[in-house]
Design an enzyme around this catalytic site. Structure first.
Site, mmCIF file in Angstrom:
data_model
loop_
_atom_site.group_PDB
_atom_site.id
_atom_site.type_symbol
_atom_site.label_atom_id
_atom_site.label_comp_id
_atom_site.label_asym_id
_atom_site.label_seq_id
_atom_site.Cartn_x
_atom_site.Cartn_y
_atom_site.Cartn_z
ATOM 1 N N CYS A 144 0.840 -1.207 0.000
ATOM 2 C CA CYS A 144 0.000 0.000 0.000
ATOM 3 C C CYS A 144 0.871 1.252 0.000
ATOM 4 C CB CYS A 144 -0.908 -0.041 1.242
ATOM 5 S SG CYS A 144 -1.908 1.431 1.470
ATOM 6 N N CYS A 147 -0.354 4.093 2.268
ATOM 7 C CA CYS A 147 -0.073 3.859 3.686
ATOM 8 C C CYS A 147 1.402 4.096 4.008
ATOM 9 C CB CYS A 147 -0.392 2.413 4.070
ATOM 10 S SG CYS A 147 -1.947 1.805 3.410
ATOM 11 N N ASP A 148 2.289 3.612 3.167
ATOM 12 C CA ASP A 148 3.702 3.517 3.559
ATOM 13 C C ASP A 148 4.651 4.387 2.745
ATOM 14 O OD1 ASP A 148 3.014 1.641 5.485
ATOM 15 O OD2 ASP A 148 3.119 -0.012 4.065
HETATM 16 C C1 LIG Z 1 0.636 -4.423 5.219
HETATM 17 C C2 LIG Z 1 -0.530 -3.481 5.152
HETATM 18 C C3 LIG Z 1 -0.387 -2.195 5.611
HETATM 19 C C4 LIG Z 1 -1.464 -1.314 5.588
HETATM 20 N N1 LIG Z 1 -1.284 -0.055 6.080
HETATM 21 C C5 LIG Z 1 -2.332 0.793 6.100
HETATM 22 C C6 LIG Z 1 -2.182 2.119 6.620
HETATM 23 O O1 LIG Z 1 -1.097 2.530 7.045
HETATM 24 N N2 LIG Z 1 -3.282 2.921 6.595
HETATM 25 C C7 LIG Z 1 -4.501 2.530 6.110
HETATM 26 O O2 LIG Z 1 -5.463 3.285 6.161
HETATM 27 N N3 LIG Z 1 -4.643 1.287 5.576
HETATM 28 C C8 LIG Z 1 -3.612 0.415 5.570
HETATM 29 N N4 LIG Z 1 -3.759 -0.823 5.024
HETATM 30 C C9 LIG Z 1 -5.085 -1.199 4.497
HETATM 31 C C10 LIG Z 1 -6.029 -1.527 5.671
HETATM 32 O O3 LIG Z 1 -5.378 -2.404 6.559
HETATM 33 C C11 LIG Z 1 -7.313 -2.135 5.142
HETATM 34 O O4 LIG Z 1 -7.930 -1.224 4.280
HETATM 35 C C12 LIG Z 1 -8.293 -2.466 6.267
HETATM 36 O O5 LIG Z 1 -7.707 -3.300 7.234
HETATM 37 C C13 LIG Z 1 -9.525 -3.157 5.692
HETATM 38 O O6 LIG Z 1 -10.396 -3.398 6.753
HETATM 39 P P1 LIG Z 1 -11.549 -4.503 6.667
HETATM 40 O O7 LIG Z 1 -12.144 -4.547 8.029
HETATM 41 O O8 LIG Z 1 -12.421 -4.241 5.528
HETATM 42 O O9 LIG Z 1 -10.838 -5.877 6.331
HETATM 43 P P2 LIG Z 1 -9.552 -6.631 6.914
HETATM 44 O O10 LIG Z 1 -8.668 -5.718 7.654
HETATM 45 O O11 LIG Z 1 -9.020 -7.366 5.735
HETATM 46 O O12 LIG Z 1 -10.167 -7.658 7.967
HETATM 47 C C14 LIG Z 1 -10.901 -8.757 7.533
HETATM 48 C C15 LIG Z 1 -11.303 -9.548 8.758
HETATM 49 O O13 LIG Z 1 -12.168 -10.608 8.347
HETATM 50 C C16 LIG Z 1 -11.783 -11.801 9.009
HETATM 51 N N5 LIG Z 1 -12.308 -12.917 8.231
HETATM 52 C C17 LIG Z 1 -11.972 -13.321 6.984
HETATM 53 N N6 LIG Z 1 -12.673 -14.420 6.635
HETATM 54 C C18 LIG Z 1 -13.489 -14.706 7.702
HETATM 55 C C19 LIG Z 1 -14.450 -15.718 7.962
HETATM 56 N N7 LIG Z 1 -14.726 -16.686 7.078
HETATM 57 N N8 LIG Z 1 -15.082 -15.718 9.166
HETATM 58 C C20 LIG Z 1 -14.829 -14.742 10.091
HETATM 59 N N9 LIG Z 1 -13.929 -13.756 9.885
HETATM 60 C C21 LIG Z 1 -13.270 -13.747 8.703
HETATM 61 C C22 LIG Z 1 -10.274 -11.688 9.093
HETATM 62 O O14 LIG Z 1 -9.744 -12.572 10.082
HETATM 63 C C23 LIG Z 1 -10.147 -10.219 9.500
HETATM 64 O O15 LIG Z 1 -10.337 -10.077 10.876
HETATM 65 C C24 LIG Z 1 -2.713 -1.730 5.044
HETATM 66 C C25 LIG Z 1 -2.848 -3.027 4.561
HETATM 67 C C26 LIG Z 1 -1.788 -3.904 4.610
HETATM 68 C C27 LIG Z 1 -1.962 -5.309 4.089
#
Ligand SMILES: Cc1cc2nc3c(=O)[nH]c(=O)nc-3n(C[C@H](O)[C@H](O)[C@H](O)COP(=O)(O)OP(=O)(O)OC[C@H]3O[C@@H](n4cnc5c(N)ncnc54)[C@H](O)[C@@H]3O)c2cc1C
Length: 328
Positions: A144, A147-148
């Site tokens: 990302c 982000c970084d």
């Molecule tokens: C390395 C990295 C660095 C990042 N840095 C930043 C940053 O600095 N700033 C920023 O704004 N964004 C950052 N992002 C992006 C940000 O992390 C994501 O946009 C955000 O986490 C998405 O949130 P979400 O809740 O939609 O999904 P996710 O964070 O993907 O969470 C999904 C959740 O669903 C759960 N899950 C999946 N399948 C199932 C299932 N079958 N049953 C129950 N639970 C399930 C997983 O365990 C997890 O808890 C980064 C991403 C990465 C990979």
């Protein structure tokens, strides 16, 4: 506090709101649903805190002028939701039946019957699957640029990929990095022509064609990548401090195939009110968002979905009360 749900041999558990996912979207939905006194249950999946917990520091989530640890932010989200009665359980949904309400969700440990469902299962960046990648993620490897990117001021970085996101993110990185080298396995880009022109005319961007990354080298930070030319087989080492990988994203939505409408990449389709095609099922965060993919946007979508769930359940309750009234 993390709870383990009861074993699957027990009776199905009836809940008003079941939230799948404990990333920013799921935990924000939990906060809003809990404050609406709906006693939501959140299933964490395997990644408590979601993708955000994988990153060392988050500098673009409002309210933390000095930045906040990714895992720490997840813990704070969780604590805040629990304070109002959300129950966070270390469990993963394995199958769902959305054909009727209450929706049946079978997990590793239990069967739930849920009056409403918020899908917040997120997405995952596709990895290169090369040596060094797991070890150095967050230590110079990123998925990302938004982000970084700022961590790489005046540094030399590479971008892996040749599609729209590789070029968009590569161009974004030129704000910070001293040079951005795009490593692509083919001899031409898949990205659209406008982006190609912008990238090719940017003096900070260089290209290495027909080449794959075979290893990311470093002990506590990225120092170099090993490259292989796929045409000649020639290998080389390329010193760099940052590796940005943009070879695609996969939403974690396979579980809902055939039940929820999705686009061709598997992102769940929602309307402006976070509604899916199944009344009572809402989706939030990266599972339904191929565009913004940030903590703040995912958290916002989670909150919106929970507000809509609250309205939906109120309407269903008043329909039920009306039907009861007609009977008596
Ligand atoms: C390395 C990295 C660095 C990042 N840095 C930043 C940053 O600095 N700033 C920023 O704004 N964004 C950052 N992002 C992006 C940000 O992390 C994501 O946009 C955000 O986490 C998405 O949130 P979400 O809740 O939609 O999904 P996710 O964070 O993907 O969470 C999904 C959740 O669903 C759960 N899950 C999946 N399948 C199932 C299932 N079958 N049953 C129950 N639970 C399930 C997983 O365990 C997890 O808890 C980064 C991403 C990465 C990979």
């Amino acid at each position: 506090m993390l709870n383990l749900s009861s074993p699957s041999t027990s009776e199905p558990r009836h809940v008003k709101v079941l939230i799948l996912g404990s990333g920013p979207a799921g935990l924000s939905a939990a906060l809003y649903a809990a404050r609406a006194e709906l006693a939501p249950v959140v299933l964490t999946g395997l990644e408590l805190g979601g993708q955000a917990a994988l990153t060392y520091t988050i500098e673009n989530y409002p309210g933390f002028p000095e930045g906040v640890g990714g895992a720490q932010l997840g813990e704070l989200f969780q604590k805040q939701a629990e304070r109002f009665g959300a129950q966070v359980e270390f469990d993963t949904a394995q199958s769902v039946d959305l054909s009727r309400r209450p929706f049946k969700v079978t997990t590793d440990n239990a069967t739930f019957l849920a009056d409403s469902l918020i899908v917040a299962t997120g997405a995952r960046p596709i990895h290169l699957e090369v040596p060094g990648e797991n070890l150095l993620t967050g230590l110079g490897i990123s998925y990302c640029a938004t982000c970084d990117g700022a961590f790489f001021k005046d540094r030399k970085v590479i971008v892996v990929g040749g599609g729209d996101s590789a070029l968009e993110e590569g161009l974004f990185l030129t704000r910070y990095a001293s040079s951005v080298t795009i490593v692509h396995r083919r001899d031409s880009l898949r990205a659209g022509p406008v982006l190609q022109t912008r990238a090719k005319s940017n003096p900070k961007i260089k290209f290495i064609w027909n080449t794959v990354v075979t290893e990311i080298v470093g002990t506590d930070k990225v120092e170099a990548v090993r490259l292989k030319n796929v045409r000649t087989g020639e290998t080389s080492s390329f010193p760099t401090e940052g590796v940005f990988i943009f070879i695609g994203h996969t939403p974690n939505t396979q579980l809902f195939q055939g039940q929820l409408d999705m686009d061709k990449r598997g992102y769940i389709q929602v309307d402006a009110l976070a509604r899916t095609n199944v009344p009572g099922v809402y989706a939030a965060g990266e599972a339904a968002d191929p565009t913004f993919r940030q903590v703040v946007t995912s958290a916002g979508m989670g909150a919106a979905a929970a507000m809509q769930v609250t309205k939906f359940l109120e309407q269903e309750e008043s329909k039920d009360a009306h039907a009861e009234g007609q009977k008596s």
